[in-house]
Motif scaffolding. Sequence first.
Motif, PDB file in Angstrom:
ATOM      1  N   ALA A   1      19.313  48.037  56.128  1.00  0.00           N
ATOM      2  CA  ALA A   1      19.934  48.131  54.803  1.00  0.00           C
ATOM      3  C   ALA A   1      19.229  49.199  53.969  1.00  0.00           C
ATOM      4  N   GLU A   2      17.913  49.263  54.111  1.00  0.00           N
ATOM      5  CA  GLU A   2      17.137  50.288  53.400  1.00  0.00           C
ATOM      6  C   GLU A   2      17.512  51.681  53.911  1.00  0.00           C
ATOM      7  N   ASN A   3      17.639  51.802  55.231  1.00  0.00           N
ATOM      8  CA  ASN A   3      18.019  53.095  55.802  1.00  0.00           C
ATOM      9  C   ASN A   3      19.421  53.497  55.372  1.00  0.00           C
ATOM     10  N   ILE A   4      20.333  52.539  55.364  1.00  0.00           N
ATOM     11  CA  ILE A   4      21.709  52.846  54.973  1.00  0.00           C
ATOM     12  C   ILE A   4      21.760  53.221  53.488  1.00  0.00           C
ATOM     13  N   LEU A   5      21.010  52.514  52.665  1.00  0.00           N
ATOM     14  CA  LEU A   5      20.976  52.835  51.233  1.00  0.00           C
ATOM     15  C   LEU A   5      20.461  54.259  51.016  1.00  0.00           C
ATOM     16  N   ASN A   6      19.332  54.586  51.651  1.00  0.00           N
ATOM     17  CA  ASN A   6      18.764  55.921  51.494  1.00  0.00           C
ATOM     18  C   ASN A   6      19.693  56.997  52.015  1.00  0.00           C
ATOM     19  N   SER A   7      20.296  56.706  53.138  1.00  0.00           N
ATOM     20  CA  SER A   7      21.168  57.675  53.770  1.00  0.00           C
ATOM     21  C   SER A   7      22.434  57.881  52.928  1.00  0.00           C
ATOM     22  N   THR A   8      22.956  56.805  52.368  1.00  0.00           N
ATOM     23  CA  THR A   8      24.159  56.891  51.536  1.00  0.00           C
ATOM     24  C   THR A   8      23.870  57.675  50.260  1.00  0.00           C
ATOM     25  N   ARG A   9      22.739  57.394  49.642  1.00  0.00           N
ATOM     26  CA  ARG A   9      22.384  58.119  48.410  1.00  0.00           C
ATOM     27  C   ARG A   9      22.212  59.614  48.680  1.00  0.00           C
ATOM     28  N   ALA A  10      21.561  59.953  49.794  1.00  0.00           N
ATOM     29  CA  ALA A  10      21.369  61.369  50.118  1.00  0.00           C
ATOM     30  C   ALA A  10      22.719  62.038  50.330  1.00  0.00           C
ATOM     31  N   THR A  11      23.599  61.332  51.021  1.00  0.00           N
ATOM     32  CA  THR A  11      24.906  61.900  51.302  1.00  0.00           C
ATOM     33  C   THR A  11      25.706  62.078  50.017  1.00  0.00           C
ATOM     34  N   ASP A  12      25.597  61.130  49.114  1.00  0.00           N
ATOM     35  CA  ASP A  12      26.293  61.265  47.828  1.00  0.00           C
ATOM     36  C   ASP A  12      25.775  62.462  47.039  1.00  0.00           C
ATOM     37  N   PHE A  13      24.501  62.782  47.199  1.00  0.00           N
ATOM     38  CA  PHE A  13      23.953  63.938  46.497  1.00  0.00           C
ATOM     39  C   PHE A  13      24.408  65.235  47.167  1.00  0.00           C
ATOM     40  N   ILE A  14      24.358  65.249  48.488  1.00  0.00           N
ATOM     41  CA  ILE A  14      24.709  66.472  49.232  1.00  0.00           C
ATOM     42  C   ILE A  14      26.225  66.717  49.168  1.00  0.00           C
ATOM     43  N   THR A  15      26.996  65.640  49.196  1.00  0.00           N
ATOM     44  CA  THR A  15      28.452  65.727  49.129  1.00  0.00           C
ATOM     45  C   THR A  15      28.941  64.955  47.899  1.00  0.00           C
ATOM     46  N   PRO A  16      28.873  65.553  46.694  1.00  0.00           N
ATOM     47  CA  PRO A  16      29.317  64.801  45.509  1.00  0.00           C
ATOM     48  C   PRO A  16      30.791  64.417  45.660  1.00  0.00           C
ATOM     49  N   LYS A  17      31.112  63.188  45.258  1.00  0.00           N
ATOM     50  CA  LYS A  17      32.445  62.670  45.536  1.00  0.00           C
ATOM     51  C   LYS A  17      33.511  63.156  44.566  1.00  0.00           C
ATOM     52  N   THR A  18      33.102  63.520  43.347  1.00  0.00           N
ATOM     53  CA  THR A  18      34.080  63.940  42.343  1.00  0.00           C
ATOM     54  C   THR A  18      33.551  65.195  41.641  1.00  0.00           C
ATOM     55  N   PRO A  19      34.436  65.922  40.940  1.00  0.00           N
ATOM     56  CA  PRO A  19      33.963  67.098  40.203  1.00  0.00           C
ATOM     57  C   PRO A  19      32.860  66.753  39.204  1.00  0.00           C
ATOM     58  N   VAL A  20      32.964  65.593  38.557  1.00  0.00           N
ATOM     59  CA  VAL A  20      31.945  65.239  37.566  1.00  0.00           C
ATOM     60  C   VAL A  20      30.596  64.962  38.242  1.00  0.00           C
ATOM     61  N   SER A  21      30.631  64.282  39.379  1.00  0.00           N
ATOM     62  CA  SER A  21      29.337  64.035  40.036  1.00  0.00           C
ATOM     63  C   SER A  21      28.729  65.337  40.541  1.00  0.00           C
ATOM     64  N   GLU A  22      29.578  66.313  40.831  1.00  0.00           N
ATOM     65  CA  GLU A  22      29.044  67.617  41.221  1.00  0.00           C
ATOM     66  C   GLU A  22      28.366  68.323  40.040  1.00  0.00           C
ATOM     67  N   VAL A  23      28.940  68.145  38.832  1.00  0.00           N
ATOM     68  CA  VAL A  23      28.318  68.723  37.633  1.00  0.00           C
ATOM     69  C   VAL A  23      26.914  68.148  37.450  1.00  0.00           C
ATOM     70  N   TYR A  24      26.793  66.840  37.629  1.00  0.00           N
ATOM     71  CA  TYR A  24      25.475  66.205  37.498  1.00  0.00           C
ATOM     72  C   TYR A  24      24.523  66.666  38.594  1.00  0.00           C
ATOM     73  N   ARG A  25      25.049  66.754  39.815  1.00  0.00           N
ATOM     74  CA  ARG A  25      24.224  67.206  40.926  1.00  0.00           C
ATOM     75  C   ARG A  25      23.670  68.605  40.636  1.00  0.00           C
ATOM     76  N   ASN A  26      24.550  69.487  40.170  1.00  0.00           N
ATOM     77  CA  ASN A  26      24.100  70.848  39.882  1.00  0.00           C
ATOM     78  C   ASN A  26      23.163  70.905  38.678  1.00  0.00           C
ATOM     79  N   ALA A  27      23.366  69.997  37.723  1.00  0.00           N
ATOM     80  CA  ALA A  27      22.448  69.927  36.579  1.00  0.00           C
ATOM     81  C   ALA A  27      21.044  69.564  37.061  1.00  0.00           C
ATOM     82  N   VAL A  28      20.963  68.635  37.996  1.00  0.00           N
ATOM     83  CA  VAL A  28      19.662  68.261  38.564  1.00  0.00           C
ATOM     84  C   VAL A  28      19.020  69.485  39.229  1.00  0.00           C
ATOM     85  N   LEU A  29      19.816  70.201  40.028  1.00  0.00           N
ATOM     86  CA  LEU A  29      19.277  71.366  40.742  1.00  0.00           C
ATOM     87  C   LEU A  29      18.865  72.468  39.757  1.00  0.00           C
TER      88      LEU A  29
END
Lengths: 534, 68
Positions: A358-386
């Motif tokens: 469960a820990e591995n899946i959680l970490n892996s899912t979070r990383a994937t959500d960051f690398i592949t933002p699901k919506t345009p807004v989450s991409e804005v946040y991702r790029n703001a972080v970068l």
Amino acid sequence: MATYQYPVYPYHPPAFADGLAPTAQVVIVGGGQVGLTMALDLAQRGVASVVLDEDNTVSDGSRAICQAKRTLEIWDRLGVAAPMMAKGVTWNEGHVFYRGERLYAFNMQENPHSKFPAFINIQQYYVEQFLVEQAMQQPLIELRWCHRVTGLETAPAGVCLTVETPDGIYTQPCDWLVAADGVRSTIRRQMGLSFSGQVFEDHFLIADIIMQREGPAIRRFYFDPPWGPEASALMHRQSDNVWRLDFQLGWNVDRDEELRDENVFARIRRMIGPDTPFELEWKSLYTFQCRSIERYRHDRVLFIGDAAHQVSPFGARGGNGGVQDADNLGWKLALVVQGRAGQALLDSYDDERRFAAAENILNSTRATDFITPKTPVSEVYRNAVLDLARDFPFARTLVNSGRLSVPAHLTESSLNGADELRGSVRPGSPVPALPLSVPDNAAVSHLTDILGDGFTLLCFGPANAELHVDSPLGLRLLHAGQDFRDSDGSIAAAFGVRDNAVVLVRPDQHVMACWRTPDPATILGALAKIRGEC
Amino acid sequence: MSSLKHEPCISDPDGFYQELIDAVQRLSPDDALAFSARLNLLLANHIGDRTVLREAIEAARKGLENRK
């Protein structure tokens, strides 16, 4: 393939009277990285196993290349770390780039005096080859190549397998079945177990290339690279001058088109520049999912590795998680098979490794959500972080290019006992491979070397100097200062030892209990949980 | 454990508000969104307290589903 010659392992036709093989104590289905580790662990504990593999060679392609410190420690216990270290490329550092600029570097090595580095990169075919070579030396392991399981029947007292070979079908009964047959597990499907989770809408292209290139072995992750249309890319050095390139292509792509050599070559050229000569060794287009079955123990059937759980590759938590499954199950299954512990101990495998998965899946899912933002807004946040990560260190902690595999700390395990020391290594934690010395034994250099694979008590301080305790499970007592010297004090510091302490270590080198001055009855009480009713 | 402050804490509210609007009002909607994201992240780190941050996220999110 240019750098590797695939071995062909001997196939032996089944020669069993009436097509019925003698009952095996343990059958392991799948002779990959995880199944072979399982077989070696059981053999080291005196338990024989039959390994059934549908193929007669090693992994097709480099596949899982990052082997983590914990995996190396486990293989070291099984005597197979040395060839891995000799062949692998050591790395500790990751560098993160954004639009062509290096944002920051991170170091995965917790302690520079550890026995093993944070990671080595090594092609999976080498890993499997070294494990097979080790298994072939082990009389308790019977490797059956080209023996494919096609059916099974479970009963309270065991499992009956139907096995297909080029020379016909036979029946293989066994007391215990370990399913290590990967993400497309036949056993899982035959048992009709739901394998559910999250699908990620993205394609990645792996290209392994051979090129001569100098420079340190580091993990390079590129967000929005300037050279191309990829959303992200990853570069990793492997053995034999092979480099892993991994390109994020997006969801709406023409798979056949992307896999055409000229298109793959164009991508590689854009990334490495026009001048460096290279040769393409392996390519693979993949999508991924994070999913798990609900329980890893089904009476006499135990699921380990990808057969039980699947994660995205970012974080190297698939193969490394699977090796830890085998490490966790080995001693428990051995005690049960030998009648030294009750079957309930196997439920702790399910508890502990589902927690870890469960820990591995959680970490892996979070990383994937960051690398592949699901919506345009989450991409804005991702790029703001970068964007912020360039100037603000805090934002670098939010950048997620994969949270790389670290050992599971089984803090919630029902097997855990007293927690009286409160150091950084607590009940459930793996014992770190910290440096020590042993009088008159120069071959021993780290704590994990002296633990072996039974139960161990590490005793510290004058109040525990005379401690004697004996368990039917077997228990070795090692006294600090006498049996080992904590040369730089790092071992005492890790456990939080101030003066007197006793640390009970499990056969998989995870801590089970930490006391100050326990009496023998207290220690035996903690071990009673292991034995249960047998 | 602290919780999200509901009482005024900014000494010069009008001045602050003007600075904030000045920073965003000429931005395109895309850039304004990027600005908000950056500001959120900077302030979130400054606050640090996960309880406060969770309450602030809940407070900011409240009622938005019904607006269209």
